[in-house]
Design a protein around this motif. Sequence first.
Motif: not given
Length: 394
Positions: A351-357
């Motif tokens: 989710w960190g990768e998703i929200i910080h894409s």
Amino acid sequence: MSENNGLLISGGGIGGLAAALAAAESGISSTVLEQAPQFGEIGAGIQIAPNAMAVLDRFGLLGEIEKVAVFPKRLVLKDVYTGKELSTLDLGEQFKERYGYPYAVLHRSDLHRALLNACTANSNITLMNDQIIQTAAETADGVIVTNQRGETFEGEALIGADGLKSNIRKLFTDDEPICSEYVAYRGTIPIEEISHANMEDVIMWIGPNLHLVQYPVRRGELYNQVVVFKSYDYKADSDDWGTPEELDRRFAGSHPLVQTAISFINRQIRWPMFDRLPIDNWTQGNITLLGDAAHSMLQYLAQGGCQALEDASYLADMLKEHNGNYNKAFLAYQEERIPRTAKVQTNARTWGEIIHSENPVTTLLRNTIMESRTSNDFTFVDPLYAYYKVTSKN
């Protein structure tokens, strides 16, 4: 060497105190060894989802929590540049009916104080400060630990609840905390100092390599804000990265409400963000791990403290079931908790990768999916909140 101290618990944070309450349910005496000169919590706000509220209810603390918590109406994702709402989660009656408990936000110190007061009032729990436990070992009769002064404590068993940089974890692995190259700046401000505070929602403003979280705490008297961003200039084994200057550079061009918010952020203390990889065992004889010592995770799902509370609740059940056999209780505890917490750890990274894409295609896909769901679509949060192995009561 001191006399036998019952169950030893290294660490007096949220997880350690909850573990002491868990043991006390079975009539087990424990000694909590906390490294700080006095018991307390640093940091700012904490989000308590229903899976953790169930545990607080089990320990009889809901009444105390309700005195200091705020119960938001929605979780909201917003675009950090346009201010557009990308997705919301309704926390109203349907949410509470589904999970059995509401969603709460409060100051970490208020949660810790409620746990500490419960421990102080329990005759089965002894609290000791200024105890940095360096080493631990099994003995013929149980365990022995050594503090920073070379003083030793004997006990029947040991729970390592000593956080991200756990010394007890070294019995099981030589791994090290992994830096995400992100830092956080956080703090609370009196609500009267700001005019833009939203008192009904938990808001996460998201964008490439950054986010900002906002919500009220302490009965709505304070406003909690956390700024998180990826450093442009990460340096391993150095504090010379993730600076306030980088913060301003990273958030340049963001929405005016975000610019106002970050102007209130305390920039004196930076918090590098770490986690660890899951491990497949955290029990050896009468020694086990709990909370961040076992499964430290990134904060993107707001589940670190919640998972520590889940640990304590399930451990309470296993201590009762195995009636004094710590090894069997600890093995049964980790059999359930390792897969559960490993999934939350890895999902937090994802989710960190998703929200910080920062990839336009990924961002478009994320926004399209988020915007298409309704506010009462619980698909994404069911795996976190619908965990019913923590709801047994006294």
